[in-house]
Design a protein around this motif. Structure first.
Motif, short mmCIF file in Angstrom:
data_model
loop_
_atom_site.label_atom_id
_atom_site.label_comp_id
_atom_site.label_asym_id
_atom_site.label_seq_id
_atom_site.Cartn_x
_atom_site.Cartn_y
_atom_site.Cartn_z
N TRP A 179 37.59 1.78 -14.19
CA TRP A 179 38.43 2.56 -13.73
C TRP A 179 39.72 3.18 -12.15
CZ3 TRP A 179 40.65 -0.33 -17.44
CH2 TRP A 179 39.77 -0.26 -18.62
N THR A 180 38.56 2.99 -11.92
CA THR A 180 38.29 3.41 -10.18
C THR A 180 40.04 2.36 -9.02
OG1 THR A 180 37.07 2.09 -9.06
CG2 THR A 180 36.64 4.45 -10.16
N GLY B 191 40.28 -3.42 -22.24
CA GLY B 191 40.59 -3.66 -21.27
C GLY B 191 39.49 -4.81 -20.74
N ASN B 192 39.17 -4.99 -21.76
CA ASN B 192 38.71 -6.79 -20.87
C ASN B 192 39.38 -7.71 -20.26
OD1 ASN B 192 35.74 -5.92 -21.55
ND2 ASN B 192 36.39 -6.48 -24.03
N ALA C 59 27.85 2.67 -14.93
CA ALA C 59 28.02 4.02 -13.23
C ALA C 59 28.50 5.00 -13.76
CB ALA C 59 28.18 3.11 -11.91
N ARG C 60 30.11 5.20 -14.14
CA ARG C 60 30.81 6.46 -14.12
C ARG C 60 30.43 7.18 -15.49
NH1 ARG C 60 36.93 6.50 -13.67
NH2 ARG C 60 37.23 8.36 -13.59
N ALA D 221 40.62 8.76 -18.41
CA ALA D 221 40.61 7.69 -16.86
C ALA D 221 41.32 6.37 -17.22
CB ALA D 221 38.88 7.01 -16.89
N MET D 222 41.62 6.12 -18.31
CA MET D 222 41.95 4.35 -18.85
C MET D 222 43.23 4.88 -18.68
SD MET D 222 39.90 2.95 -21.78
CE MET D 222 41.18 1.93 -21.97
#
Length: 404
Positions: free
Chosen positions: A22-23, A50-51, A118-119, A153-154
C-alpha cells in the motif's frame, strides 16, 4: 517484462527493492500487473482483500487453474523473490498461446498482496485474509513502524478496508493453484537441476522478545549499576544460534528496535524479532523453547523484565500429493534440459501464498535454480536459461492441467 519492472521500488543506494504494501511502489507494481494482463486481453479484477486476478475464461465457471505469486518485497530485497513467479506466469501464457493449445478450464494469474509482511510485520496478509486465516479484527489492528494501521494504509491507496475478510466463494472456484518461485537455497544447484517441485514447507513462525531494563547515562553509570537489556538480548541471539545448530534447524534475530536509541544512552527497551523454522513441529518447539529458556535465565540474572509474544505461526504444509505427483508426471516429457533424472522434489523453509492456500485449495510449487542460494538480498539471482526453463516447466504444467 523484466526491463519494465526492474526499476519499480528500487533503492539507488542498496540496489535492493522496497516494494512495501500500500505504498507508491506497490501501486506502481499493481499498475504494471494490470498493463501486462490487459496487453494479453485478460480480464483484471481486484478482490475484497486487494489481491489482483487476471482471468482468461469465465471466473465463475469453477475448477479454474491459477498461477502467480507476489510483487512486494522485503526491505532491500532481490529482484526474483515473488516477481519471477508473476513474470513467468505471463510468459507461460504466451508460450501456451504460441503452442496453439485449446483451454478447457479457466486460467488466472494472480498477484497476492503483502506477501512479505515487510510493512505490517505479518506475512501473506492477502492470502491469509482470503483463506480466513487472519481475522478482520486482527488485520485492522496491524500497524507499521510509523503507527499507520492497515485500514488507514489501504484507504490512502484507494481501497476499502471495511470490505476485507474471508473469500470462500472465490477459493471454491479454484481447482488448482501452482506457484513458481526462485529457490531460496542451493539444493538445485547442488543437484544440477534447473527446476524442482516442492514437497512441503517447514513449520515456521515469528516471535517478539521485549527486554525491559532501565535507561541511564552511558558515560556516568557504573557497569555494576546498569540494567542494560542490550546485553540480555545479545546473549539471546547467541543462544538462538546454539539451539538451532543442536537441532539442525534455523533461528534468526533479524530485526531489532531500541529505546531511547541514543548513542550515549543505556537502553530502556530492546525489542527483537525471532524467526525460527524446522523440518518438523517437535523440532521447532524444542528450538523456540530453548531460546526462550536461555533468554529468561539471562534476564533474571541481569534484572531484566522479559515478555515473549508469538506474532505469527504457520504449521508444516504438505503440498497435495496427487497434484505434486501429477506435476512430476507432466514434467517427465517436458522440453526441460535433459539431466537423465526425474525432476527433483524438495522441501523448503520459506513460507509462500501457496502454503497458506493449501488448506483451502489443491496447491503445488515449482522452484527455479538459484546458483548462490542467496535470497531476500540484492544479490538474489537466477540465470536467464534457468528462468526460461522455469517458464517451459510452468507452461507444460498449465497445459496438462488446463488445456486439451
Amino acid at each position: 517484462m523484466w526491463a519494465s519492472l526492474r526499476n519499480i521500488g528500487r533503492n539507488a543506494e542498496s540496489g535492493g527493492y522496497r516494494r512495501y504494501a500500500w505504498t507508491g511502489a506497490d501501486a506502481d507494481c499493481r499498475l504494471w500487473f494490470r498493463m501486462q494482463a490487459e496487453a494479453r486481453g485478460l480480464d483484471v479484477e481486484v478482490d475484497r482483500n486487494g489481491n489482483q486476478w487476471a482471468w482468461r475464461g469465465d471466473p465463475l465457471a469453477g475448477n479454474a487453474v491459477v498461477t502467480g505469486s507476489h510483487l512486494d518485497s522485503v526491505p532491500d530485497g532481490g529482484a526474483f523473490d515473488g516477481p519471477l513467479g508473476v513474470v513467468s506466469s505471463f510468459a507461460a501464457l504466451d508460450e501456451l498461446r504460441h503452442r496453439g493449445v485449446e483451454f478447457t478450464r479457466p486460467l488466472a494469474i494472480t498477484n497476492f498482496g503483502d506477501e512479505e509482511g515487510a510493512r505490517f510485520g505479518l506475512a501473506c496478509v492477502g492470502s491469509r485474509l482470503a483463506a480466513g486465516q487472519l481475522t478482520v479484527e486482527a488485520a485492522h489492528r496491524l500497524r507499521d513502524g510509523d503507527g499507520i494501521t492497515l485500514p488507514q494504509a489501504m484507504e490512502a491507496a484507494g481501497y476499502d478496508p471495511d470490505a476485507i475478510g474471508p473469500d470462500p466463494e472465490r477459493l471454491a472456484r479454484i481447482g488448482a493453484f501452482v506457484e513458481l518461485h526462485v529457490e531460496q537455497g542451493r539444493a538445485l544447484d547442488l543437484s544440477g537441476d534447473p527446476v524442482g517441485i516442492a514437497s512441503a514447507i517447514w513449520p515456521h513462525g515469528r516471535w517478539r522478545f521485549d527486554f525491559r531494563g532501565e535507561a541511564n547515562h552511558a558515560g556516568t553509570t557504573r557497569l555494576a549499576d546498569r540494567r542494560d537489556p542490550m546485553l540480555t538480548y545479545a546473549e539471546t541471539v547467541l543462544a538462538a544460534r546454539r539451539e538451532a545448530e543442536l537441532a539442525g534447524a534455523l533461528a534468526t534475530f533479524g530485526k531489532i528496535a531500541v529505546e531511547p536509541n541514543g548513542v550515549n544512552a543505556i537502553p530502556s527497551l530492546v525489542r527483537g524479532w525471532l524467526d525460527s523454522r524446522a523440518a518438523d513441529q517437535d523440532t521447532l518447539d524444542t528450538v523456540v523453547a530453548g531460546i526462550e529458556r536461555a533468554a529468561r535465565e539471562h534476564a533474571e540474572r541481569a534484572g531484566i523484565d522479559l515478555d515473549v509474544v508469538r506474532e505469527s505461526f504457520t504449521p508444516v504444509v504438505e503440498f497435495e500429493h496427487a497434484l505434486r505427483d501429477e506435476l512430476g508426471a507432466l514434467l517427465k516429457g517436458s522440453a526441460l534440459p535433459d539431466t537423465g533424472r526425474d525432476v527433483p522434489v524438495l522441501g523448503t523453509g520459506a513460507g509462500h501464498d501457496a502454503g497458506i492456500l493449501s488448506a483451502s485449495v489443491p496447491t503445488a510449487m515449482l522452484f527455479v535454480r538459484n546458483p548462490t542460494g542467496i535470497s531476500h538480498s540484492p544479490a538474489e539471482y537466477a540465470a536467464e536459461d534457468d528462468c526460461v526453463a522455469g517458464v517451459i516447466a510452468l507452461a507444460d504444467v498449465l497445459e496438462g492441467l488446463a488445456c486439451r
